[in-house]
Design an enzyme around this catalytic site. Structure first.
Site, PDB file in Angstrom:
ATOM      1  N   HIS A  54      10.922   6.087  14.373  1.00 15.33           N
ATOM      2  CA  HIS A  54       9.695   5.413  13.921  1.00 15.33           C
ATOM      3  C   HIS A  54       8.491   6.365  13.973  1.00 15.33           C
ATOM      4  O   HIS A  54       7.488   6.095  14.625  1.00 15.33           O
ATOM      5  CB  HIS A  54       9.421   4.173  14.780  1.00 15.33           C
ATOM      6  CG  HIS A  54       8.628   3.123  14.053  1.00 15.33           C
ATOM      7  ND1 HIS A  54       8.853   1.795  14.211  1.00 15.33           N
ATOM      8  CD2 HIS A  54       7.600   3.228  13.167  1.00 15.33           C
ATOM      9  CE1 HIS A  54       7.998   1.103  13.467  1.00 15.33           C
ATOM     10  NE2 HIS A  54       7.235   1.960  12.824  1.00 15.33           N
ATOM     11  N   ALA A  96       9.895   0.884   6.337  1.00 16.93           N
ATOM     12  CA  ALA A  96       9.122  -0.355   6.426  1.00 16.93           C
ATOM     13  C   ALA A  96       9.397  -1.063   7.747  1.00 16.93           C
ATOM     14  O   ALA A  96       8.734  -0.791   8.750  1.00 16.93           O
ATOM     15  CB  ALA A  96       9.447  -1.250   5.232  1.00 16.93           C
ATOM     16  N   ARG A  97      10.383  -1.941   7.761  1.00 18.99           N
ATOM     17  CA  ARG A  97      10.793  -2.644   8.976  1.00 18.99           C
ATOM     18  C   ARG A  97      12.313  -2.738   8.985  1.00 18.99           C
ATOM     19  O   ARG A  97      12.939  -3.014   7.965  1.00 18.99           O
ATOM     20  CB  ARG A  97      10.179  -4.055   9.033  1.00 18.99           C
ATOM     21  CG  ARG A  97       8.672  -4.078   9.272  1.00 18.99           C
ATOM     22  CD  ARG A  97       8.307  -3.617  10.679  1.00 18.99           C
ATOM     23  NE  ARG A  97       6.882  -3.743  10.947  1.00 18.99           N
ATOM     24  CZ  ARG A  97       5.984  -2.791  10.758  1.00 18.99           C
ATOM     25  NH1 ARG A  97       6.385  -1.615  10.245  1.00 18.99           N
ATOM     26  NH2 ARG A  97       4.714  -2.972  11.040  1.00 18.99           N
ATOM     27  N   ASP A 146      13.833   5.303   9.345  1.00 18.50           N
ATOM     28  CA  ASP A 146      12.800   5.537  10.351  1.00 18.50           C
ATOM     29  C   ASP A 146      12.568   4.279  11.180  1.00 18.50           C
ATOM     30  O   ASP A 146      11.899   4.323  12.205  1.00 18.50           O
ATOM     31  CB  ASP A 146      11.497   5.980   9.687  1.00 18.50           C
ATOM     32  CG  ASP A 146      10.457   6.438  10.699  1.00 18.50           C
ATOM     33  OD1 ASP A 146      10.799   7.279  11.551  1.00 18.50           O
ATOM     34  OD2 ASP A 146       9.309   5.949  10.646  1.00 18.50           O
ATOM     35  N   GLU A 156      15.461  -2.078  17.351  1.00 16.15           N
ATOM     36  CA  GLU A 156      14.731  -0.812  17.500  1.00 16.15           C
ATOM     37  C   GLU A 156      14.264  -0.672  18.942  1.00 16.15           C
ATOM     38  O   GLU A 156      13.537  -1.540  19.426  1.00 16.15           O
ATOM     39  CB  GLU A 156      13.530  -0.792  16.560  1.00 16.15           C
ATOM     40  CG  GLU A 156      12.846   0.558  16.478  1.00 16.15           C
ATOM     41  CD  GLU A 156      11.772   0.593  15.404  1.00 16.15           C
ATOM     42  OE1 GLU A 156      12.073   1.041  14.272  1.00 16.15           O
ATOM     43  OE2 GLU A 156      10.643   0.154  15.706  1.00 16.15           O
ATOM     44  N   ARG A 214       0.832  -1.205   0.000  1.00 20.64           N
ATOM     45  CA  ARG A 214       0.000   0.000   0.000  1.00 20.64           C
ATOM     46  C   ARG A 214       0.866   1.254   0.000  1.00 20.64           C
ATOM     47  O   ARG A 214       0.643   2.184  -0.761  1.00 20.64           O
ATOM     48  CB  ARG A 214      -0.928   0.015   1.225  1.00 20.64           C
ATOM     49  CG  ARG A 214      -1.984  -1.076   1.243  1.00 20.64           C
ATOM     50  CD  ARG A 214      -2.824  -0.951   2.502  1.00 20.64           C
ATOM     51  NE  ARG A 214      -3.864  -1.962   2.592  1.00 20.64           N
ATOM     52  CZ  ARG A 214      -3.709  -3.133   3.195  1.00 20.64           C
ATOM     53  NH1 ARG A 214      -2.550  -3.430   3.768  1.00 20.64           N
ATOM     54  NH2 ARG A 214      -4.701  -4.002   3.245  1.00 20.64           N
TER      55      ARG A 214
END
Length: 331
Positions: free
Chosen positions: A289, A241-242, A265, A270, A161
């Site tokens: 993030h 994304a990840r 990000d 994390e 998306r």
């Protein structure tokens, strides 16, 4: 009688996700439970459970105490963190506002790509460290002056998306877009405005590379040392994304010498521990993030969830429906 809807999320999020006008709109099609559930510790008599960040896991034990439950509407992105297979096995309808959350992520990504195309981050640090940097950036590869995205070769990893929204925004800026996605066909990529290429080719050709694939067993470490080595000198990797999709240790090695740069990000781990090399490199920007919906943007997720409950109440198809078949390929 109208269905009973209950909220299961971190209580402080409720007024930002569902301000009074949205709660009033929700009340026109459903009765609203008078408390926010932050843990499942007793019977749940709701027909519709509206979830968000912080929702406890919904497993077989919770479902046994919720015989009336027929729908879970998630006012956030991924449902994998709180829904178990038993939810789908029982035939409960599931919806996610992932497509609404994709909008701020795509906007953030585009902003980072615009700035990266002008080498804004590394130039700003050079300016702060020693004054006006001019055209020379010692120790940082510069394959040519970038004036923006027009004509820039941008590689998009994943026609998710967010990835599709980013492609649309890049087209408006006149970028030359490459796409790598195992589920996309050349015809689908062409319709989006991108050329479909294998990931290795995308890495070789891209000046800017932006990551929008889901984290799955087969995508962890997708951008490893070998693929990072394929990136041209001066390329910038943007990851919203990840973190696990990129080999962190390999990225440190490639960025430390100034050959490539990165805007992250998301990271792996994390958050990064204090003193991590990526936090100090002049050609790397790490943000905590923040690309997804925050503050005023959260209302967008609440609006999507309320609209889904309205569709449920009226027997209409859901826009954010999630099926068991989707789980193996979505974030």
């Amino acid at each position: 009688m109208s269905p009973l809807a209950a909220f299961a999320l971190r209580p402080p999020l409720l007024p930002e996700l569902f301000p009074p006008d949205l709660l009033r709109r929700l009340s026109l099609v459903a009765r609203v439970h008078d408390r926010v559930i932050d843990r499942f510790d007793g019977p749940l008599d709701a027909d519709i459970l509206i979830t968000g960040w912080g929702c406890p896991r919904i497993d077989a034990g919770v479902l046994a105490a919720a015989p009336r439950l027929r729908a879970v509407v998630h006012a956030a992105g991924s449902v994998k963190g709180h829904l178990t297979a038993e939810v789908f096995d029982r035939g409960i309808v599931v919806s996610s506002a992932a497509q609404a959350n994709a909008v701020p992520v795509a906007d953030f990504t585009l902003a980072m790509l615009v700035l990266a195309a002008k080498q804004a981050f590394v130039r700003a640090r050079a300016y702060a460290a020693g004054g006006w940097s001019g055209d020379a950036l010692p120790g940082v590869a510069t394959p040519g002056e970038r004036g923006g995205l027009a004509g820039a070769v941008v590689g998009v990893v994943g026609a998710s998306r967010v990835g599709r929204l980013v492609i649309g925004r890049l087209r408006a800026h006149g970028a030359d877009i490459l796409l790598s996605d195992p589920y996309a066909s050349p015809e689908e990529a062409a319709a989006l405005g991108a050329g479909l290429v294998p990931l290795d080719e995308l890495c070789r050709r891209a000046e800017l590379l932006t990551v929008h694939a889901p984290e799955l067993p087969q995508t962890r470490g997708l951008l490893d040392d070998r693929r990072l080595s394929l990136l041209r000198d001066g390329a910038v990797l943007v990851n919203t994304a990840r973190g696990a999709l990129v080999d962190t240790d390999a990225l440190v090695r490639h960025c430390a010498g100034g050959r490539i740069g990165a805007v992250l990000d998301v990271t792996d781990p994390e958050p990064l521990p204090p003193g991590h090399p990526l936090l100090a490199l002049p050609n790397v920007l790490v943000t905590p993030h923040i690309s997804g919906a925050r503050g005023r943007e959260l209302r967008r997720l609440g609006e999507f969830a309320v609209a889904e409950v309205e569709r449920l109440a009226r027997g209409r198809p859901l826009r954010g429906a999630v099926s068991p078949a989707d789980l193996h390929r979505i974030a």
